[in-house]
Design a protein around this motif. Structure first.
Motif, PDB file in Angstrom:
ATOM      1  N   UNK A  64      -5.764 -16.523   3.037  1.00 29.55           N
ATOM      2  CA  UNK A  64      -5.998 -15.083   3.157  1.00 29.55           C
ATOM      3  C   UNK A  64      -7.034 -14.661   2.127  1.00 29.55           C
ATOM      4  N   UNK A  65      -8.114 -14.062   2.601  1.00 29.45           N
ATOM      5  CA  UNK A  65      -9.220 -13.657   1.732  1.00 29.45           C
ATOM      6  C   UNK A  65      -9.419 -12.148   1.830  1.00 29.45           C
ATOM      7  N   UNK A  66      -8.981 -11.410   0.822  1.00 31.40           N
ATOM      8  CA  UNK A  66      -9.130  -9.959   0.817  1.00 31.40           C
ATOM      9  C   UNK A  66     -10.606  -9.599   0.679  1.00 31.40           C
ATOM     10  N   UNK A  67     -11.052  -8.706   1.532  1.00 28.66           N
ATOM     11  CA  UNK A  67     -12.439  -8.245   1.496  1.00 28.66           C
ATOM     12  C   UNK A  67     -12.546  -6.830   0.929  1.00 28.66           C
ATOM     13  N   UNK A  68     -11.573  -5.969   1.247  1.00 34.80           N
ATOM     14  CA  UNK A  68     -11.573  -4.614   0.698  1.00 34.80           C
ATOM     15  C   UNK A  68     -10.198  -3.992   0.833  1.00 34.80           C
ATOM     16  N   UNK A  69      -9.924  -3.042  -0.042  1.00 38.98           N
ATOM     17  CA  UNK A  69      -8.666  -2.302  -0.028  1.00 38.98           C
ATOM     18  C   UNK A  69      -9.013  -0.819  -0.140  1.00 38.98           C
ATOM     19  N   UNK A  70      -8.415  -0.025   0.724  1.00 41.25           N
ATOM     20  CA  UNK A  70      -8.624   1.416   0.719  1.00 41.25           C
ATOM     21  C   UNK A  70      -7.250   2.059   0.601  1.00 41.25           C
ATOM     22  N   UNK A  71      -7.093   2.971  -0.334  1.00 42.77           N
ATOM     23  CA  UNK A  71      -5.800   3.623  -0.519  1.00 42.77           C
ATOM     24  C   UNK A  71      -5.973   5.136  -0.572  1.00 42.77           C
ATOM     25  N   UNK A  72      -5.005   5.830  -0.009  1.00 41.52           N
ATOM     26  CA  UNK A  72      -4.997   7.283  -0.013  1.00 41.52           C
ATOM     27  C   UNK A  72      -3.551   7.748  -0.013  1.00 41.52           C
ATOM     28  N   UNK A  73      -3.045   8.121  -1.169  1.00 46.65           N
ATOM     29  CA  UNK A  73      -1.664   8.577  -1.272  1.00 46.65           C
ATOM     30  C   UNK A  73      -0.692   7.489  -0.869  1.00 46.65           C
ATOM     31  N   UNK A  74       0.094   7.759   0.159  1.00 44.73           N
ATOM     32  CA  UNK A  74       1.124   6.821   0.608  1.00 44.73           C
ATOM     33  C   UNK A  74       0.564   5.678   1.453  1.00 44.73           C
ATOM     34  N   UNK A  75      -0.705   5.767   1.866  1.00 43.08           N
ATOM     35  CA  UNK A  75      -1.275   4.769   2.773  1.00 43.08           C
ATOM     36  C   UNK A  75      -2.202   3.797   2.033  1.00 43.08           C
ATOM     37  N   UNK A  76      -2.038   2.508   2.358  1.00 44.82           N
ATOM     38  CA  UNK A  76      -2.901   1.463   1.813  1.00 44.82           C
ATOM     39  C   UNK A  76      -3.400   0.619   2.984  1.00 44.82           C
ATOM     40  N   UNK A  77      -4.710   0.358   2.997  1.00 45.70           N
ATOM     41  CA  UNK A  77      -5.347  -0.426   4.047  1.00 45.70           C
ATOM     42  C   UNK A  77      -5.972  -1.660   3.402  1.00 45.70           C
ATOM     43  N   UNK A  78      -5.662  -2.839   3.952  1.00 41.68           N
ATOM     44  CA  UNK A  78      -6.264  -4.083   3.470  1.00 41.68           C
ATOM     45  C   UNK A  78      -7.052  -4.704   4.620  1.00 41.68           C
ATOM     46  N   UNK A  79      -8.329  -4.980   4.372  1.00 44.36           N
ATOM     47  CA  UNK A  79      -9.197  -5.646   5.330  1.00 44.36           C
ATOM     48  C   UNK A  79      -9.404  -7.058   4.801  1.00 44.36           C
ATOM     49  N   UNK A  80      -9.052  -8.059   5.586  1.00 42.28           N
ATOM     50  CA  UNK A  80      -9.129  -9.438   5.089  1.00 42.28           C
ATOM     51  C   UNK A  80      -9.405 -10.433   6.207  1.00 42.28           C
ATOM     52  N   UNK A  81      -9.752 -11.642   5.769  1.00 34.26           N
ATOM     53  CA  UNK A  81      -9.944 -12.766   6.680  1.00 34.26           C
ATOM     54  C   UNK A  81      -8.723 -13.668   6.577  1.00 34.26           C
ATOM     55  N   UNK A  82      -8.171 -14.041   7.722  1.00 34.07           N
ATOM     56  CA  UNK A  82      -7.046 -14.964   7.800  1.00 34.07           C
ATOM     57  C   UNK A  82      -7.563 -16.231   8.471  1.00 34.07           C
ATOM     58  N   UNK A  83      -7.489 -17.354   7.766  1.00 34.55           N
ATOM     59  CA  UNK A  83      -8.007 -18.614   8.310  1.00 34.55           C
ATOM     60  C   UNK A  83      -6.870 -19.626   8.371  1.00 34.55           C
ATOM     61  N   UNK A  84      -6.483 -19.983   9.592  1.00 32.15           N
ATOM     62  CA  UNK A  84      -5.431 -20.980   9.783  1.00 32.15           C
ATOM     63  C   UNK A  84      -5.978 -22.369   9.479  1.00 32.15           C
ATOM     64  N   UNK A  85      -5.100 -23.296   9.079  1.00 34.23           N
ATOM     65  CA  UNK A  85      -5.541 -24.668   8.832  1.00 34.23           C
ATOM     66  C   UNK A  85      -6.274 -25.228  10.054  1.00 34.23           C
TER      67      UNK A  85
END
Length: 125
Positions: A64-85
Motif C-alpha cells: 500500500x503506497x499512500x499518495x495523498x491524504x485530505x481531511x476535513x473535520x470528521x472526514x478523512x480521504x486517503x488516495x493510494x496505490x494497492x499492489x497485490x503480489x
C-alpha cells in the motif's frame, strides 16, 4: 499542544493505515467502531464482519503506497496505490472515512485498475 478535529482525525487514520501497511492487522480493532457502517457494495457493516472481510481480501496481502491524504473535520480521504503480489501496476484506491470519538464509524471507497502508462499521459497519481 492542542490540535483541531481535522488534524486529530487525519493523524489517527494515517497512523493506523501505516501500521496496517507494515503488517499490524490488530490495529483495525483499535480504529473501527463496533457499530461501523460500510457503504461499498459487497463489503459487510459491523466491526467484526468488516475486519474479517478485509483480512481475507487482496488489501491484506498488498503493498500500500499512500499518495495523498485530505481531511476535513470528521472526514478523512486517503488516495493510494494497492499492489497485490505479482502485479505490476496495481489498483488506484480512494477510501473515505467518517470519524467519531477517535474511531472510524463509516467507510466508502472507489477502486480503479491502474492502466498502462500510455493510456494516462498525466499519470494516475
Amino acid at each position: 499542544m492542542t490540535t483541531t478535529e481535522t488534524e486529530r482525525n487525519r493523524k489517527i487514520v494515517l497512523d493506523g493505515f501505516a501500521e496496517f501497511a507494515r503488517g499490524n492487522r490488530d490495529v483495525l480493532r483499535t480504529l473501527i467502531a463496533a457499530d461501523f457502517v460500510e457503504h461499498s457494495p459487497g463489503n459487510p457493516s459491523g466491526r467484526d464482519a468488516f475486519i474479517e472481510h478485509i483480512l481475507n481480501s487482496p488489501f491484506a496481502r498488498s503493498r500500500l503506497e499512500v499518495k495523498r491524504v485530505i481531511a476535513d473535520g470528521a472526514y478523512v480521504v486517503i488516495h493510494y496505490r494497492m499492489v497485490e503480489p505479482g502485479e505490476e501496476r496495481g489498483t488506484a484506491v480512494v477510501d473515505i472515512v467518517r470519524m467519531q470519538d477517535g474511531l472510524i464509524v463509516e467507510h466508502w471507497d472507489v477502486l480503479q485498475p491502474v492502466p498502462e502508462p500510455g493510456l494516462v499521459p498525466n499519470g494516475m497519481f
